[in-house]
Design an enzyme around this catalytic site. Structure first.
Site, PDB file in Angstrom:
ATOM      1  CD  GLU A  54      -3.222  -0.772  -0.465  1.00 12.75           C
ATOM      2  OE1 GLU A  54      -3.034   0.238  -0.923  1.00 12.75           O
ATOM      3  OE2 GLU A  54      -3.189  -1.497  -0.629  1.00 12.75           O
ATOM      4  CB  CYS A 217     -18.064  -0.323 -21.899  1.00 10.57           C
ATOM      5  SG  CYS A 217     -17.530   2.072 -20.992  1.00 10.57           S
ATOM      6  CB  CYS A 226     -22.163   1.638 -16.412  1.00 10.83           C
ATOM      7  SG  CYS A 226     -21.628   2.958 -16.432  1.00 10.83           S
TER       8      CYS A 226
END
Length: 308
Positions: A54, A217, A226
């Site tokens: 992280e 997409c 969406c």
């Protein structure tokens, strides 16, 4: 694993909206099938591996982090191992990941973990947040990804997914807003384990499919839901998105100066640093900021070293 819910105040949500419930299964199912095999995601990866990843992944692509993460964990498999070394060694091992103050912060966090938590990365969000160099995002990410806790985890990728799928805009604001946190809270599954999986899945969806420049997409598991796609994928109408430059900047000069210091096992004379950049004023300014940031220590007679 405890069934108690662990969350920040913004993530409190007794019920999950129907629209959110419709998103959970396809997104998590997609993640189960398509998630990258990353070392910090493997079953045998500990919380320290997650925390190191992280820190390294902030503003740095996965492909650049992978080899450094592997080297880091091989050298310092536990926080106490890193804490026993000088902060300069952390900066040296950081290599060319960029934003090297992250190395100092990770070193400081390792020291606090060794001193306060018996060398084990804490699982409690408040204890993680109290570590030096750990902000809200990192605390939530470590608690979620390492310990399966229920938290809002909002990085750039997740924010972009939520902006498009829920809000119907191409890109999120430049800085995280309260409205985005409310959206994320409404989407967070009530079940702790599912919430942790959702956090990882939405992040991966933004990284691999719902990308900033070329969203795929046709590969998106929730394309039919969406809002942005259903609206015809309208162009971004908000404030200009910030572009990061590097060539010719003080950041580039700082990187070159640090590269000389990292490569040398002994302190470096001013003359060696002068050779890395043609502009004396910019070079001096960059060196001054490295000293101010604690990344470089000046010694007598114009000699410099990494911090000890």
């Amino acid at each position: 694993m405890s069934t108690e819910l662990h969350h920040t105040p913004e993530s409190a949500s007794a019920t999950t909206p129907p629209r959110a419930a419709a998103l959970h299964e396809p997104v998590i199912g997609w993640f189960d099938a398509h998630a990258r095999d990353l070392p910090w995601r493997r079953p045998d990866a500990g919380a320290w591996s997650v925390m190191v990843s992280e820190f390294m992944l902030q503003q740095t692509p996965v492909v650049r982090v992978l080899p450094v993460h592997e080297q880091w964990l091989a050298r310092w498999p536990r926080p106490a191992d890193l804490a026993a070394e000088s902060p300069g060694e952390a900066v040296r091992a950081w290599g060319r990941l960029g934003y090297p103050r992250r190395a100092l912060r990770l070193h400081a966090a390792a020291g606090a973990i060794a001193q306060r938590h018996g060398g084990e990365v804490p699982h409690d969000h408040a204890e993680l947040l109290a570590l030096p160099g750990v902000g809200e995002y990192t605390a939530a990410a470590v608690a979620s990804f390492a310990y399966g806790r229920r938290h809002i985890v909002l990085d750039t990728n997740v924010r972009r997914v939520f902006a498009r799928v829920v809000t119907g805009v191409a890109h999120p604001p430049n800085a995280t807003t309260a409205a985005e946190r409310r959206t994320a809270a409404g989407l967070l599954p009530a079940d702790e384990a599912t919430a942790a999986r959702w956090a990882a899945a939405t992040m991966e969806l933004g990284a691999l499919v719902c990308t900033a420049r070329s969203p795929q997409c046709g590969q998106c598991p929730v394309a039919a839901l969406c809002a942005w796609r259903l609206a015809g994928s309208p162009a971004h109408e908000g404030p200009p998105r910030r572009a990061q430059s590097y060539a010719g900047t003080d950041r580039q000069v700082r990187g070159r100066l640090l590269a000389v210091l990292r490569a040398s096992p002994t302190p470096v004379p001013q003359s060696a640093l002068d050779a890395v950049w043609h502009d004396p004023a910019q070079r001096a300014r960059a060196l001054d900021t490295l000293v101010e940031d604690g990344l470089v220590e000046p010694l007598a007679d114009g000699v410099y070293r990494l911090p000890v």
